[in-house]
Design an enzyme around this catalytic site. Sequence first.
Site, short mmCIF file in Angstrom:
data_model
loop_
_atom_site.label_atom_id
_atom_site.label_comp_id
_atom_site.label_asym_id
_atom_site.label_seq_id
_atom_site.Cartn_x
_atom_site.Cartn_y
_atom_site.Cartn_z
N TYR A 86 21.15 13.28 58.07
CA TYR A 86 21.38 14.48 59.04
C TYR A 86 22.56 14.51 59.89
O TYR A 86 23.02 13.59 60.17
CB TYR A 86 20.13 14.78 60.27
CG TYR A 86 20.19 15.84 61.06
CD1 TYR A 86 19.54 17.06 60.86
CD2 TYR A 86 20.68 15.70 62.40
CE1 TYR A 86 19.71 18.01 61.64
CE2 TYR A 86 20.99 16.71 62.94
CZ TYR A 86 20.40 17.86 62.71
OH TYR A 86 20.57 19.05 63.82
N GLU A 112 25.24 22.69 60.65
CA GLU A 112 24.19 21.79 60.33
C GLU A 112 24.07 21.50 59.10
O GLU A 112 23.92 22.43 58.17
CB GLU A 112 22.75 22.05 61.12
CG GLU A 112 21.64 21.10 60.67
CD GLU A 112 20.38 21.74 61.31
OE1 GLU A 112 19.93 21.12 62.40
OE2 GLU A 112 19.71 22.45 60.75
#
Length: 388
Positions: free
Chosen positions: A111, A196
């Site tokens: 992530y 992101e």
Amino acid sequence: MNIHEYQAKEFFKRYRIPIPNGIVAGTPEEAADAAFKLETQRVVVKAQVKAGGRGKGGGVKVVPPKEASAAAAAMFESGIKTHQTGGKALPVRQVLVEEGVEFESGADEYYLAIILDRSAEKPVVMASAEGGMDIEAVPEEKILKMHFDVSTGVWAFEARNLGLELGLAPRAAGAFARVVVALGKLFVEEDASLAEINPLIVKPEGTALAIDAKLNFDDSAMFRHKKTALLEDLGDMLDSEKKARELDLAYIPLDEGNIGCIVNGAGLAMATMDVIQAVGGAPANFLDVGGGASKEKVTEAIKIVLSDSKVKTIFINIFGGIMRCDVIAEGMVAAAQELGLKLPLVVRLAGNKAAEGKEILNKSGLSLITANDMRDGAEKAVKAAAEA
């Protein structure tokens, strides 16, 4: 302002962040054509909706090329409902058809995101070895954070050290670092509020691939990025939200609640909603008229709140500073007369020109419920909504 995944990946291309090959499709037939053009054994069909958790909601399907049309058709027909869509299915107007990615031995999912840390007054890189999951479900201790200065961007050695701290081997950490540096550059140059990648695939031989992409931008900076501003998809917005956008009103309808709120100042608006809930009620919206609203703007704000059929009463909570209470009062009277307002109206005016505002309301002949303070107004609004 946020954009779709396929649009975010165009920014990634521009900043040389590796992504899978993909083609956007607006019909099942286009999805089928895209799948065969990619010339891979498997393709990924991804619904383009602005919500997380698409995979669990049926919005991401890995299929052979010949099944891409059927997968896309199902998404177009039923829409996508996830834990972030408020219990309703969002319509799907486009899908992204991408080449399937084979997970090689040793490749891992990570992530990676950059947001603005307001307390530190700097952007912060957040990284975790728990890629592919909802980041909210990842324990805080498993998320590494690294701040950087907008004047310098992310230094490559800092990004590489972050990769090593995640447990990446040196060559893989180098690939990870290149993505972090590029994402930081994108974040600063494009005035993003969120950048992101989840997941980011990093391979041992030193390559990386952004499987998903999410970008949000600072609305206040869009005057510097006029082309970016045009990318926003307004198709999912209610007419009331579009009208509020045109009038530069900060308006967010809520799925539940029957007390319409009109407040000046975001902080006071949030506090008003909290107090309504604290006394047993439920706000129907967030609406900040701002500090310099005109009578006409206030009138339109009341119309927007009334367009929500759930609203049983309106609580107008104004603390006059730059915003004058007499202007708010004039707007209330104009809206009530134009619309033939029949809903209970709870009003709390304090501060600049409050006495003049109250006088305007008293002379208007409107049936109003006046409040002495915010809690008093919230309690009266909850009672009026229950009796309406």
